[in-house]
Design a protein around this motif. Structure first.
Motif, PDB file in Angstrom:
ATOM      1  N   PHE A   1     -12.901  -6.250   5.009  1.00 40.11           N
ATOM      2  CA  PHE A   1     -12.075  -7.450   5.151  1.00 40.11           C
ATOM      3  C   PHE A   1     -11.367  -7.838   3.845  1.00 40.11           C
ATOM      4  CE2 PHE A   1     -15.313  -9.203   8.475  1.00 40.11           C
ATOM      5  CZ  PHE A   1     -14.985  -8.165   9.339  1.00 40.11           C
ATOM      6  N   GLU A   2     -11.689  -7.118   2.778  1.00 38.44           N
ATOM      7  CA  GLU A   2     -11.172  -7.499   1.466  1.00 38.44           C
ATOM      8  C   GLU A   2      -9.649  -7.579   1.444  1.00 38.44           C
ATOM      9  OE1 GLU A   2     -10.955  -8.716  -2.367  1.00 38.44           O
ATOM     10  OE2 GLU A   2     -12.822  -8.482  -1.236  1.00 38.44           O
ATOM     11  N   TYR A   3      -9.186  -8.733   0.968  1.00 36.67           N
ATOM     12  CA  TYR A   3      -7.766  -9.068   0.791  1.00 36.67           C
ATOM     13  C   TYR A   3      -6.958  -9.015   2.091  1.00 36.67           C
ATOM     14  CZ  TYR A   3      -4.310 -10.557  -2.569  1.00 36.67           C
ATOM     15  OH  TYR A   3      -3.409 -11.312  -3.282  1.00 36.67           O
ATOM     16  N   LYS A   4      -7.650  -9.165   3.198  1.00 35.96           N
ATOM     17  CA  LYS A   4      -6.981  -9.328   4.480  1.00 35.96           C
ATOM     18  C   LYS A   4      -7.056 -10.807   4.871  1.00 35.96           C
ATOM     19  CE  LYS A   4      -6.482  -4.833   5.402  1.00 35.96           C
ATOM     20  NZ  LYS A   4      -7.134  -4.253   4.218  1.00 35.96           N
ATOM     21  N   ASN A   5      -6.190 -11.227   5.807  1.00 33.01           N
ATOM     22  CA  ASN A   5      -6.275 -12.587   6.341  1.00 33.01           C
ATOM     23  C   ASN A   5      -6.423 -12.535   7.864  1.00 33.01           C
ATOM     24  OD1 ASN A   5      -3.666 -12.125   7.322  1.00 33.01           O
ATOM     25  ND2 ASN A   5      -2.697 -13.276   5.658  1.00 33.01           N
ATOM     26  N   TYR A   6      -6.551 -13.702   8.450  1.00 34.37           N
ATOM     27  CA  TYR A   6      -6.808 -13.778   9.890  1.00 34.37           C
ATOM     28  C   TYR A   6      -5.720 -13.080  10.697  1.00 34.37           C
ATOM     29  CZ  TYR A   6      -7.067 -15.715  14.580  1.00 34.37           C
ATOM     30  OH  TYR A   6      -7.111 -15.862  15.939  1.00 34.37           O
TER      31      TYR A   6
ATOM     32  N   LYS B   1      -6.316 -21.656  -7.772  1.00 33.13           N
ATOM     33  CA  LYS B   1      -5.723 -20.856  -6.699  1.00 33.13           C
ATOM     34  C   LYS B   1      -5.129 -19.546  -7.221  1.00 33.13           C
ATOM     35  CE  LYS B   1      -4.359 -24.819  -3.808  1.00 33.13           C
ATOM     36  NZ  LYS B   1      -4.653 -25.936  -4.750  1.00 33.13           N
ATOM     37  N   THR B   2      -5.222 -18.541  -6.347  1.00 32.50           N
ATOM     38  CA  THR B   2      -4.562 -17.254  -6.576  1.00 32.50           C
ATOM     39  C   THR B   2      -3.542 -17.041  -5.463  1.00 32.50           C
ATOM     40  OG1 THR B   2      -6.063 -15.943  -5.205  1.00 32.50           O
ATOM     41  CG2 THR B   2      -6.752 -16.367  -7.490  1.00 32.50           C
ATOM     42  N   ALA B   3      -2.728 -16.010  -5.610  1.00 34.57           N
ATOM     43  CA  ALA B   3      -1.759 -15.701  -4.549  1.00 34.57           C
ATOM     44  C   ALA B   3      -2.475 -15.404  -3.239  1.00 34.57           C
ATOM     45  CB  ALA B   3      -0.899 -14.518  -4.974  1.00 34.57           C
ATOM     46  N   GLY B   4      -3.595 -14.713  -3.316  1.00 32.48           N
ATOM     47  CA  GLY B   4      -4.359 -14.409  -2.114  1.00 32.48           C
ATOM     48  C   GLY B   4      -4.908 -15.656  -1.442  1.00 32.48           C
ATOM     49  N   ASN B   5      -5.357 -16.626  -2.242  1.00 29.33           N
ATOM     50  CA  ASN B   5      -5.827 -17.887  -1.671  1.00 29.33           C
ATOM     51  C   ASN B   5      -4.712 -18.579  -0.902  1.00 29.33           C
ATOM     52  OD1 ASN B   5      -7.741 -18.640  -4.666  1.00 29.33           O
ATOM     53  ND2 ASN B   5      -8.397 -17.576  -2.815  1.00 29.33           N
ATOM     54  N   LEU B   6      -3.501 -18.581  -1.446  1.00 30.06           N
ATOM     55  CA  LEU B   6      -2.380 -19.242  -0.787  1.00 30.06           C
ATOM     56  C   LEU B   6      -2.046 -18.584   0.550  1.00 30.06           C
ATOM     57  CD1 LEU B   6       0.066 -19.928  -3.766  1.00 30.06           C
ATOM     58  CD2 LEU B   6      -1.611 -21.478  -2.745  1.00 30.06           C
ATOM     59  N   ASP B   7      -2.309 -17.274   0.659  1.00 31.86           N
ATOM     60  CA  ASP B   7      -2.036 -16.544   1.897  1.00 31.86           C
ATOM     61  C   ASP B   7      -3.231 -16.542   2.846  1.00 31.86           C
ATOM     62  OD1 ASP B   7       0.515 -15.918   1.100  1.00 31.86           O
ATOM     63  OD2 ASP B   7      -0.009 -13.931   0.319  1.00 31.86           O
ATOM     64  N   GLY B   8      -4.310 -17.247   2.498  1.00 34.52           N
ATOM     65  CA  GLY B   8      -5.492 -17.290   3.351  1.00 34.52           C
ATOM     66  C   GLY B   8      -6.266 -15.991   3.390  1.00 34.52           C
ATOM     67  N   ARG B   9      -6.202 -15.208   2.314  1.00 37.21           N
ATOM     68  CA  ARG B   9      -6.864 -13.911   2.282  1.00 37.21           C
ATOM     69  C   ARG B   9      -8.321 -14.028   1.831  1.00 37.21           C
ATOM     70  NH1 ARG B   9      -3.260 -10.048   3.202  1.00 37.21           N
ATOM     71  NH2 ARG B   9      -1.055 -10.617   3.012  1.00 37.21           N
ATOM     72  N   TYR B  10      -9.128 -13.047   2.224  1.00 37.87           N
ATOM     73  CA  TYR B  10     -10.506 -12.953   1.764  1.00 37.87           C
ATOM     74  C   TYR B  10     -10.478 -12.282   0.388  1.00 37.87           C
ATOM     75  CZ  TYR B  10     -12.136 -14.226   6.417  1.00 37.87           C
ATOM     76  OH  TYR B  10     -12.386 -14.899   7.595  1.00 37.87           O
ATOM     77  N   VAL B  11     -10.477 -13.103  -0.638  1.00 41.52           N
ATOM     78  CA  VAL B  11     -10.374 -12.583  -2.003  1.00 41.52           C
ATOM     79  C   VAL B  11     -11.788 -12.514  -2.579  1.00 41.52           C
ATOM     80  CG1 VAL B  11      -9.279 -12.820  -4.247  1.00 41.52           C
ATOM     81  CG2 VAL B  11      -8.135 -13.716  -2.205  1.00 41.52           C
ATOM     82  N   GLY B  12     -12.355 -11.324  -2.557  1.00 40.46           N
ATOM     83  CA  GLY B  12     -13.702 -11.130  -3.072  1.00 40.46           C
ATOM     84  C   GLY B  12     -13.672 -10.377  -4.382  1.00 40.46           C
ATOM     85  N   ARG B  13     -13.723  -9.051  -4.285  1.00 33.98           N
ATOM     86  CA  ARG B  13     -13.751  -8.221  -5.490  1.00 33.98           C
ATOM     87  C   ARG B  13     -12.359  -7.867  -6.007  1.00 33.98           C
ATOM     88  NH1 ARG B  13     -18.889  -6.423  -6.663  1.00 33.98           N
ATOM     89  NH2 ARG B  13     -20.312  -7.998  -5.819  1.00 33.98           N
ATOM     90  N   THR B  14     -11.319  -8.291  -5.330  1.00 33.77           N
ATOM     91  CA  THR B  14      -9.964  -8.109  -5.869  1.00 33.77           C
ATOM     92  C   THR B  14      -9.835  -8.982  -7.107  1.00 33.77           C
ATOM     93  OG1 THR B  14      -9.056  -7.718  -3.658  1.00 33.77           O
ATOM     94  CG2 THR B  14      -7.501  -8.332  -5.406  1.00 33.77           C
ATOM     95  N   ASP B  15      -9.565  -8.359  -8.243  1.00 32.12           N
ATOM     96  CA  ASP B  15      -9.620  -9.098  -9.511  1.00 32.12           C
ATOM     97  C   ASP B  15      -8.233  -9.602  -9.904  1.00 32.12           C
ATOM     98  OD1 ASP B  15     -10.917 -10.234 -11.618  1.00 32.12           O
ATOM     99  OD2 ASP B  15     -11.012  -8.406 -12.830  1.00 32.12           O
ATOM    100  N   GLU B  16      -7.684 -10.481  -9.072  1.00 33.24           N
ATOM    101  CA  GLU B  16      -6.371 -11.032  -9.379  1.00 33.24           C
ATOM    102  C   GLU B  16      -6.515 -12.315 -10.191  1.00 33.24           C
ATOM    103  OE1 GLU B  16      -4.164 -12.044  -5.896  1.00 33.24           O
ATOM    104  OE2 GLU B  16      -5.638 -13.475  -5.157  1.00 33.24           O
TER     105      GLU B  16
END
Length: 213
Positions: free
Chosen positions: A89-94, A12-27
């Motif tokens: 949509f990158e790093y955005k959530n619903y 998991k990443t911070a973005g995953n925990l927030d329900g974000r679309y984590v694609g090319r964001t290299d966290e």
């Protein structure tokens, strides 16, 4: 010649925990993600075969996951295995996009219309399949160079949820839909393929077991 291939989703990443679309964001992994993977490693969920070849998506969250799950194991980067480019949509959530017309059109298409400013689903699947075929060639060439006898080939790929879905949607047995191959962070599956059949164009990833921690 059989190849056992472990397909493992990163932690998991911070973005995953927030329900974000984590694609090319290299966290990288968040603290919870690291802790969860350490527990998965200590429970012996994934193999400790000394002869296993370890691959990872080049993205930081996958490299960090691979090093936690397989400490000390040499790591080969799998170029082309990066997650989908989610474009606008990158790093955005619903919650941030539910009122966007472009997002609603994507939802209405069942996720098949492609991401505005990013990749289409078919382009993403094609890229992932091509990258995996490169990995298969590498596994065969490296193991043959090591003098490993047929039947002793094993490898692991730490990558993204979408990457596993694309591979199993194309070649997985039993047959399932693309979205039915989703795995949680740190989970994944063991598949087996026949290298000779693969090279002759009969491409099958036969499911052996699944792990959903």
């Amino acid at each position: 010649m059989k190849i056992s291939f472990y397909l493992i989703r990163h932690g998991k990443t911070a973005g995953n925990l927030d329900g974000r679309y984590v694609g090319r964001t290299d966290e990288g992994l968040c603290d919870r993600g690291k802790h969860d993977l350490e527990n998965i490693r200590d429970e012996g969920l994934w193999p400790r075969d000394p002869g296993l070849l370890l691959f990872s998506s080049p993205m930081r969250r996958c490299r960090e996951s691979a090093r936690i799950l397989f400490p000390g194991k040499p790591l080969l980067l799998a170029e082309g295995m990066q997650e989908c480019d989610f474009g606008q949509f990158e790093y955005k959530n619903y919650q941030e996009m539910h009122s966007w017309p472009a997002y609603q059109r994507w939802i209405d298409s069942g996720g098949k219309s492609g991401f505005p400013g990013g990749e289409s689903l078919e382009a993403f699947k094609s890229r992932i399949r091509s990258s995996f075929e490169d990995l298969i060639r590498t596994v065969i060439e490296e193991k043959e160079a090591d003098g490993i006898k047929p039947g002793a080939l094993s490898a692991a790929l730490v990558c993204h949820g979408g990457s596993i879905m694309a591979l199993m949607d194309a070649w997985g047995l039993p047959r399932r839909t693309y979205f039915d191959w989703q795995y949680p962070a740190g989970g994944g599956c063991l598949v087996e393929l026949d290298a000779g059949d693969w090279q002759r164009g009969r491409k099958i990833l036969r499911l052996v077991r699944e792990e959903r921690p």
